[in-house]
Design a protein around this motif. Structure first.
Motif, PDB file in Angstrom:
ATOM      1  N   MET A   1       2.855  -9.010   9.129  1.00  0.00           N
ATOM      2  CA  MET A   1       4.117  -9.318   9.775  1.00  0.00           C
ATOM      3  C   MET A   1       3.872  -9.846  11.176  1.00  0.00           C
ATOM      4  N   GLY A   2       4.816 -10.597  11.690  1.00  0.00           N
ATOM      5  CA  GLY A   2       4.557 -11.380  12.900  1.00  0.00           C
ATOM      6  C   GLY A   2       4.700 -10.654  14.222  1.00  0.00           C
ATOM      7  N   HIS A   3       4.548 -11.443  15.237  1.00  0.00           N
ATOM      8  CA  HIS A   3       4.597 -11.050  16.646  1.00  0.00           C
ATOM      9  C   HIS A   3       5.939 -10.396  16.974  1.00  0.00           C
ATOM     10  N   GLY A   4       6.976 -10.776  16.263  1.00  0.00           N
ATOM     11  CA  GLY A   4       8.269 -10.142  16.485  1.00  0.00           C
ATOM     12  C   GLY A   4       9.363 -11.114  16.845  1.00  0.00           C
ATOM     13  N   GLY A   5       9.162 -12.390  16.563  1.00  0.00           N
ATOM     14  CA  GLY A   5      10.208 -13.350  16.875  1.00  0.00           C
ATOM     15  C   GLY A   5      10.088 -13.850  18.297  1.00  0.00           C
ATOM     16  N   ASP A  50      -1.200   2.085   4.409  1.00  0.00           N
ATOM     17  CA  ASP A  50      -2.481   1.504   4.001  1.00  0.00           C
ATOM     18  C   ASP A  50      -2.350   0.673   2.737  1.00  0.00           C
ATOM     19  N   ASP A  51      -1.385   1.012   1.890  1.00  0.00           N
ATOM     20  CA  ASP A  51      -1.236   0.309   0.618  1.00  0.00           C
ATOM     21  C   ASP A  51       0.242   0.237   0.216  1.00  0.00           C
ATOM     22  N   ARG A  52       1.047  -0.132   1.186  1.00  0.00           N
ATOM     23  CA  ARG A  52       2.483  -0.277   0.969  1.00  0.00           C
ATOM     24  C   ARG A  52       2.831  -1.760   1.064  1.00  0.00           C
ATOM     25  N   PHE A  53       3.791  -2.213   0.287  1.00  0.00           N
ATOM     26  CA  PHE A  53       4.230  -3.610   0.324  1.00  0.00           C
ATOM     27  C   PHE A  53       5.633  -3.633   0.922  1.00  0.00           C
ATOM     28  N   VAL A  54       5.713  -3.906   2.219  1.00  0.00           N
ATOM     29  CA  VAL A  54       6.995  -3.929   2.917  1.00  0.00           C
ATOM     30  C   VAL A  54       7.264  -5.354   3.366  1.00  0.00           C
ATOM     31  N   TRP A  55       8.503  -5.818   3.189  1.00  0.00           N
ATOM     32  CA  TRP A  55       8.845  -7.221   3.430  1.00  0.00           C
ATOM     33  C   TRP A  55       9.216  -7.530   4.873  1.00  0.00           C
ATOM     34  N   GLY A  56       9.544  -6.520   5.670  1.00  0.00           N
ATOM     35  CA  GLY A  56       9.936  -6.787   7.046  1.00  0.00           C
ATOM     36  C   GLY A  56      10.235  -5.516   7.803  1.00  0.00           C
ATOM     37  N   PRO A  57      10.620  -5.643   9.076  1.00  0.00           N
ATOM     38  CA  PRO A  57      10.869  -4.470   9.909  1.00  0.00           C
ATOM     39  C   PRO A  57      11.996  -3.576   9.410  1.00  0.00           C
ATOM     40  N   GLU A  58      12.871  -4.103   8.559  1.00  0.00           N
ATOM     41  CA  GLU A  58      13.927  -3.247   7.993  1.00  0.00           C
ATOM     42  C   GLU A  58      13.333  -2.175   7.085  1.00  0.00           C
ATOM     43  N   GLY A  59      12.181  -2.492   6.501  1.00  0.00           N
ATOM     44  CA  GLY A  59      11.523  -1.529   5.623  1.00  0.00           C
ATOM     45  C   GLY A  59      11.809  -1.739   4.145  1.00  0.00           C
ATOM     46  N   LEU A  60      12.316  -2.922   3.758  1.00  0.00           N
ATOM     47  CA  LEU A  60      12.533  -3.182   2.335  1.00  0.00           C
ATOM     48  C   LEU A  60      11.188  -3.187   1.618  1.00  0.00           C
ATOM     49  N   ALA A  87      -4.131  -6.608   4.678  1.00  0.00           N
ATOM     50  CA  ALA A  87      -4.074  -6.595   3.207  1.00  0.00           C
ATOM     51  C   ALA A  87      -3.388  -5.367   2.621  1.00  0.00           C
ATOM     52  N   GLN A  88      -2.440  -4.789   3.367  1.00  0.00           N
ATOM     53  CA  GLN A  88      -1.718  -3.630   2.831  1.00  0.00           C
ATOM     54  C   GLN A  88      -0.971  -3.991   1.539  1.00  0.00           C
ATOM     55  N   CYS A  89      -0.310  -5.153   1.545  1.00  0.00           N
ATOM     56  CA  CYS A  89       0.462  -5.571   0.365  1.00  0.00           C
ATOM     57  C   CYS A  89      -0.468  -5.816  -0.825  1.00  0.00           C
ATOM     58  N   SER A  90      -1.619  -6.423  -0.561  1.00  0.00           N
ATOM     59  CA  SER A  90      -2.566  -6.697  -1.643  1.00  0.00           C
ATOM     60  C   SER A  90      -3.100  -5.414  -2.266  1.00  0.00           C
ATOM     61  N   ARG A  91      -3.316  -4.377  -1.439  1.00  0.00           N
ATOM     62  CA  ARG A  91      -3.788  -3.116  -2.002  1.00  0.00           C
ATOM     63  C   ARG A  91      -2.713  -2.474  -2.883  1.00  0.00           C
ATOM     64  N   TRP A  92      -1.450  -2.627  -2.497  1.00  0.00           N
ATOM     65  CA  TRP A  92      -0.357  -2.133  -3.346  1.00  0.00           C
ATOM     66  C   TRP A  92      -0.368  -2.867  -4.680  1.00  0.00           C
ATOM     67  N   LEU A  93      -0.565  -4.177  -4.630  1.00  0.00           N
ATOM     68  CA  LEU A  93      -0.610  -4.966  -5.864  1.00  0.00           C
ATOM     69  C   LEU A  93      -1.789  -4.558  -6.740  1.00  0.00           C
ATOM     70  N   ALA A  94      -2.946  -4.342  -6.106  1.00  0.00           N
ATOM     71  CA  ALA A  94      -4.132  -3.948  -6.869  1.00  0.00           C
ATOM     72  C   ALA A  94      -3.917  -2.614  -7.575  1.00  0.00           C
ATOM     73  N   ALA A  95      -3.202  -1.706  -6.921  1.00  0.00           N
ATOM     74  CA  ALA A  95      -2.938  -0.398  -7.517  1.00  0.00           C
ATOM     75  C   ALA A  95      -2.045  -0.505  -8.748  1.00  0.00           C
ATOM     76  N   ARG A  96      -1.359  -1.639  -8.899  1.00  0.00           N
ATOM     77  CA  ARG A  96      -0.520  -1.872 -10.066  1.00  0.00           C
ATOM     78  C   ARG A  96      -1.206  -2.753 -11.100  1.00  0.00           C
ATOM     79  N   GLY A  97      -2.492  -2.936 -10.913  1.00  0.00           N
ATOM     80  CA  GLY A  97      -3.273  -3.646 -11.919  1.00  0.00           C
ATOM     81  C   GLY A  97      -3.378  -5.134 -11.723  1.00  0.00           C
ATOM     82  N   ALA A  98      -2.823  -5.652 -10.616  1.00  0.00           N
ATOM     83  CA  ALA A  98      -2.932  -7.081 -10.335  1.00  0.00           C
ATOM     84  C   ALA A  98      -4.319  -7.404  -9.776  1.00  0.00           C
ATOM     85  N   ARG A  99      -4.629  -8.693  -9.735  1.00  0.00           N
ATOM     86  CA  ARG A  99      -5.884  -9.170  -9.146  1.00  0.00           C
ATOM     87  C   ARG A  99      -5.534  -9.975  -7.887  1.00  0.00           C
ATOM     88  N   PRO A 100      -5.372  -9.287  -6.749  1.00  0.00           N
ATOM     89  CA  PRO A 100      -4.920  -9.978  -5.546  1.00  0.00           C
ATOM     90  C   PRO A 100      -6.043 -10.618  -4.749  1.00  0.00           C
TER      91      PRO A 100
END
Length: 277
Positions: A1-5, A50-60, A87-100
């Motif tokens: 996620m970015g610098h914050g706008g 460490d292995d969460r896939f969050v889309w933005g500061p709202e926490g979705l 790579a937090q999002c990628s680790r979440w994906l890997a835990a679901r069997g994806a190849r990130p």
């Protein structure tokens, strides 16, 4: 996620609005993230996990939103994460069997991916590269994603869209989040001062932090909502959803200009869900 706008310049940098081409923007982004990765991960690491896939500061959370598809559909999918940071999002994906594959411009951010991943690093392939020049063959991936990575920081987003389109297989999905364009009309402040319009929404002049020699050390590009839609279409995608996450009651944190006060009144994040025919 970015610098914050759009926010205040660093201690030794001057904040301004001026043009910045793709080369200058890329150079500034690489330098900024290499210098600030340690502080960024220290400040936001607990929220990002460490292995969460969050889309933005709202926490979705992708676990709830399923914008890439149902979690059980991710198994054995080749997924490219662009602007992956640690790579937090990628680790979440890997835990679901994806190849990130976790791609980032910043060497230091990817070092944090190695630090956090530990023995799980082999589950996630790390690649240091520019989003505008993806080092992959055509049709290498089933899915692509980016949580505030790359797209807000490039001068030519259509080129990024075309590169993602190229490396996706037919039917592939591309989901990315950016600062909601309406935020550019407001000061990047979490308190009441951030609720009054201070600039034209239609001013696309980039936000630049520059050093004493006038060299950009941080660049963020503003596109209107219509611009973003046109970029997606010009890149060859079909827009299937535009998600504007509401601020949840559980989230009491401030992150740059994001806060419960502002989040309950105006959107802070826009998530574009796109498909390649």
């Amino acid at each position: 996620m970015g610098h914050g706008g759009v926010e205040d310049a660093g201690e030794d940098a001057e904040a301004t609005r001026r043009d910045a081409d793709d080369a200058e923007s890329s150079r500034a982004s690489r330098g900024w993230w290499d210098r600030n990765a340690d502080e960024y991960q220290s400040e936001h690491g607990a929220f990002l996990g460490d292995d969460r896939f969050v889309w933005g500061p709202e926490g979705l959370d992708e676990a709830d939103a399923a914008l890439l598809g149902p979690a059980d559909s991710l198994k054995d999918k080749d997924v490219l994460e662009i602007g992956a940071g640690a790579a937090q999002c990628s680790r979440w994906l890997a835990a679901r069997g994806a190849r990130p594959v976790a791609l980032d411009l910043s060497h230091r951010q990817l070092q944090h991916a190695l630090r956090i991943g530990g023995s799980d690093v082999p589950m996630v392939r790390l690649v240091e590269a520019d989003a505008g020049r993806l080092p992959f063959r055509d049709g290498s991936f089933d899915l692509a994603c980016s949580a505030y990575g790359a797209v807000p920081f490039v001068a030519d987003p259509v080129n990024v869209m075309r590169e993602v389109h190229r490396v996706l297989r037919p039917g592939g999905r591309w989901v990315f989040s950016v600062t909601h364009p309406i935020r550019w009309a407001f000061p990047d402040e979490p308190g009441p001062e951030g609720l009054s319009i201070a600039a034209s929404y239609f001013d696309r002049t980039p936000y630049v932090e520059q050093d004493e020699q006038g060299r950009a050390v941080y660049v963020e590009h503003h596109r209107t909502l219509g611009d973003r839609v046109r970029d997606v279409v010009a890149g060859g995608f079909r827009l299937v959803d535009l998600v504007e996450p509401e601020w949840p009651a559980w989230n009491t944190q401030e992150w740059g200009g994001w806060s419960p006060l502002r989040g309950n009144l105006i959107p802070g994040t826009a998530i574009f869900v796109c498909e390649r025919d």
